[in-house]
Design an enzyme around this catalytic site. Structure first.
Site, PDB file in Angstrom:
ATOM      1  CB  SER A  91     -78.507  48.958  -8.232  1.00  0.00           C
ATOM      2  OG  SER A  91     -77.240  48.335  -8.204  1.00  0.00           O
ATOM      3  CB  THR A 193     -79.276  44.034  -3.678  1.00  0.00           C
ATOM      4  OG1 THR A 193     -80.562  44.625  -3.552  1.00  0.00           O
ATOM      5  CG2 THR A 193     -78.831  43.518  -2.330  1.00  0.00           C
ATOM      6  CB  THR A 211     -80.076  47.660  -1.859  1.00  0.00           C
ATOM      7  OG1 THR A 211     -80.735  47.830  -3.098  1.00  0.00           O
ATOM      8  CG2 THR A 211     -81.091  47.809  -0.733  1.00  0.00           C
ATOM      9  NE  ARG A 221     -89.575  47.915  -2.009  1.00  0.00           N
ATOM     10  CZ  ARG A 221     -88.482  47.254  -2.356  1.00  0.00           C
ATOM     11  NH1 ARG A 221     -87.305  47.838  -2.285  1.00  0.00           N
ATOM     12  NH2 ARG A 221     -88.558  46.002  -2.789  1.00  0.00           N
ATOM     13  CB  VAL A 222     -87.946  49.204   3.773  1.00  0.00           C
ATOM     14  CG1 VAL A 222     -86.761  48.321   4.155  1.00  0.00           C
ATOM     15  CG2 VAL A 222     -87.682  50.644   4.197  1.00  0.00           C
ATOM     16  N   GLY A 223     -87.358  47.116   1.223  1.00  0.00           N
ATOM     17  CA  GLY A 223     -87.402  45.716   0.807  1.00  0.00           C
ATOM     18  C   GLY A 223     -86.747  44.801   1.819  1.00  0.00           C
ATOM     19  CG  ASP A 224     -84.626  41.383   0.277  1.00  0.00           C
ATOM     20  OD1 ASP A 224     -84.856  42.173  -0.659  1.00  0.00           O
ATOM     21  OD2 ASP A 224     -83.645  40.624   0.281  1.00  0.00           O
ATOM     22  CB  THR A 244     -79.960  40.091  -5.298  1.00  0.00           C
ATOM     23  OG1 THR A 244     -80.067  41.301  -6.067  1.00  0.00           O
ATOM     24  CG2 THR A 244     -79.865  38.911  -6.249  1.00  0.00           C
ATOM     25  N   GLY A 245     -82.970  40.917  -5.665  1.00  0.00           N
ATOM     26  CA  GLY A 245     -84.198  40.845  -6.446  1.00  0.00           C
ATOM     27  C   GLY A 245     -85.357  41.536  -5.757  1.00  0.00           C
ATOM     28  N   GLY A 247     -87.621  42.351  -3.176  1.00  0.00           N
ATOM     29  CA  GLY A 247     -87.567  42.127  -1.747  1.00  0.00           C
ATOM     30  C   GLY A 247     -88.858  41.647  -1.128  1.00  0.00           C
TER      31      GLY A 247
END
Length: 334
Positions: A91, A193, A211, A221-224, A244-245, A247
């Site tokens: 991860s 993360t 992450t 795609r990009v998260g937080d 975490t989780g 995003g």
């Protein structure tokens, strides 16, 4: 004003010394009384490290740097590098699960005690993106580099290209491709993360987050995690927070920034984490059963907090010489 000068001034203005003396005694009594009822100021806890999930080696690495007099910034960078090199984690860093096209792309950001910030997004072929993020922060006038540009920058700084897709992660990806469900399934038991916060011997706070993102995500795609205020935020006067989780849900509420601002308003780290989760789950019509979000936080005094939507989120905490993995309290207890 000094006591002697005060007495002279009082005499010159016609007050009798008896009256002045009486006034001084009364003031002393009030001050003495106030001292008895004032709540003692919490002594700062240093050094301290807190990180998402069960990451004892990463936290131990960061703690040793702090114990040897190193900075919080060095500690969080080196701590996160441990997980980036952990291929079994799948991860973070090398061995991370790929996007739906089979490419491992990494995101990371870092913040120091002065409010400086650096991030890289969607980076291929470079394992230690947390260190690349620090280079962006320290060696460029920018705060964020993405994709090919970030990779080229990393290589120019001496980072080596390597294949990040391990045999184990490739096998999982090929199994996923059989059905290739368009909507990714969130693994609420152990989801992506590492976010890390540290306080050094000088009382300075820094944070880092790295992450490989959501498994089998759409390309690009990009998260937080690499976004300031989303996956990470640090204000050295107040404290720091990391997420975490899923995003997308963290970003919609600017979760880490929110937590720090709530602490600024007087909430404890625990109260602030709980409020931030509440901002997600209490929205009308929000179905939070199939995704997880978890937060960690620390304030300037070394008080910590953690909270998540579902069970199974844990964090590692190094405090007062002990490194422990602790199960987070959570919202969904039905």
């Amino acid at each position: 004003m000094k006591r002697r000068n005060f007495l002279k001034k009082a005499s010159a203005t016609g007050f009798g010394l008896v009256a002045v003396s009486s006034t001084l005694i009364s003031c002393d009594e009030v001050i003495s009384s106030e001292k008895k009822i004032v709540t003692p100021i919490l002594q700062p806890v240093r050094p301290l490290v807190i990180a998402t999930w069960n990451t004892p080696l990463a936290v131990e690495t960061a703690a040793k740097i702090l114990q040897n007099g190193g900075s919080a910034l060095d500690a969080v960078e080196q701590g996160c590098r441990v997980e980036e090199a952990n291929e079994k984690g799948q991860s973070v860093g090398k061995g991370g699960l790929p996007d739906r096209d089979g490419n491992v792309t990494l995101d990371a950001c870092i913040m120091d005690d002065k409010g400086n910030y650096g991030a890289v997004l969607g980076v291929k072929n470079i394992m230690h993106v947390i260190s690349v993020a620090r280079k962006v922060m320290e060696d460029t006038p920018h705060v964020m580099l993405v994709a090919e540009g970030a990779e080229q920058f990393a290589v120019s700084k001496g980072f080596k290209r390597e294949n990040l897709l391990t045999a184990a992660s490739k096998k999982k990806w090929e199994k996923w491709k059989v059905k290739a469900a368009y909507k990714p399934i969130i693994n609420i038991e152990n989801h992506d993360t590492i976010g890390m916060l540290a306080i050094d011997a000088k009382g300075n706070i820094s944070g880092a987050c790295t992450t490989s993102g959501l498994a089998y995500k759409l390309a690009g795609r990009v998260g937080d995690s690499p976004i300031i205020g989303g996956g990470l935020f640090v204000d050295n006067e107040i404290g720091g927070a990391s997420a975490t989780g899923l995003g997308e849900e963290v970003l919609k509420t600017v979760g880490s920034f929110l937590i720090v601002e709530l602490m600024r308003q007087g909430k404890s780290p625990q109260e602030a984490c709980e409020e931030a989760i509440g901002r997600i789950v209490n929205k009308p019509g929000k179905d939070f059963k199939n995704f997880q979000v978890g937060y960690i936080a620390v304030n300037k005094q070394g008080e910590t907090g953690a909270y998540s939507i579902h069970e199974w989120f844990s964090y590692n905490l190094f405090k007062e010489g002990e490194n422990k993995n602790i199960k987070s309290d959570y919202f969904n207890k039905k």
